[in-house]
Write an enzyme that holds these catalytic residues in place. Sequence first.
Site, PDB file in Angstrom:
ATOM      1  N   CYS A 233       0.882  -1.173   0.000  1.00 33.52           N
ATOM      2  CA  CYS A 233       0.000   0.000   0.000  1.00 33.52           C
ATOM      3  C   CYS A 233       0.921   1.224   0.000  1.00 33.52           C
ATOM      4  CB  CYS A 233      -0.977  -0.028   1.178  1.00 33.52           C
ATOM      5  SG  CYS A 233      -0.227   0.032   2.814  1.00 33.52           S
TER       6      CYS A 233
HETATM    7  C1  RB5 Z   1      -3.906   5.232   0.308  1.00 33.76           C
HETATM    8  O1  RB5 Z   1      -5.150   4.608   0.272  1.00 33.76           O
HETATM    9  C2  RB5 Z   1      -3.187   4.940   1.633  1.00 33.76           C
HETATM   10  O2  RB5 Z   1      -3.980   5.296   2.717  1.00 33.76           O
HETATM   11  C3  RB5 Z   1      -2.846   3.473   1.756  1.00 33.76           C
HETATM   12  O3  RB5 Z   1      -2.211   3.033   0.589  1.00 33.76           O
HETATM   13  C4  RB5 Z   1      -1.903   3.085   2.870  1.00 33.76           C
HETATM   14  O4  RB5 Z   1      -0.757   3.879   2.882  1.00 33.76           O
HETATM   15  C5  RB5 Z   1      -2.447   2.918   4.211  1.00 33.76           C
HETATM   16  O5  RB5 Z   1      -1.755   2.499   5.145  1.00 33.76           O
END
Ligand code: RB5
Length: 153
Positions: free
Chosen positions: A66
């Site tokens: 993420c």
């Molecule tokens: C983007 O949705 C961001 O919030 C996600 O990718 C992540 O970094 C969360 O921990």
Amino acid sequence: MRIAIDCDDAGIELKKTILSFLKSKGADAQDVNCLQTNPSAMYPEIGFNLAEKVKNGEFDRGILICGTGLGMAIAANKVEGIYAGVCHDVFSAERLRKSNNAQILTLGARVIGPELAKTIVQAWLDSEFLGGTSLPKIEQMKMLERKSFHPIK
Ligand code: RB5
């Protein structure tokens, strides 16, 4: 070793890079691609979905990407028996396997670049749980997990 990989909207490019890297190494890696099934899926659903696949034995290990790696680690750790950690350095990636016996590595596509990510994945792939003094710590973690997931009423 069957490896599952998935990401949210922030990790799409890095996931492609890591998937090709794994395949170039001959690894049995599969893109779970939760976003294909549900284009509006967010990291909790994506991370939890992959973690359940590791729990039910469909895969041995998983990689979740993420923006920071943090949300994916939190989501995956909500599945009983699954242990996930975010690693942005090689030493931590080794220890995640050797000391913590975690099945899932999470990465932050907004934190590290593709070359470091590949090196981290390689270190994590090459490492296994060492047992020894780490074993009672893992057992204690499991005991606390049971207490939380199955409280005695
Ligand atoms: C983007 O949705 C961001 O919030 C996600 O990718 C992540 O970094 C969360 O921990």
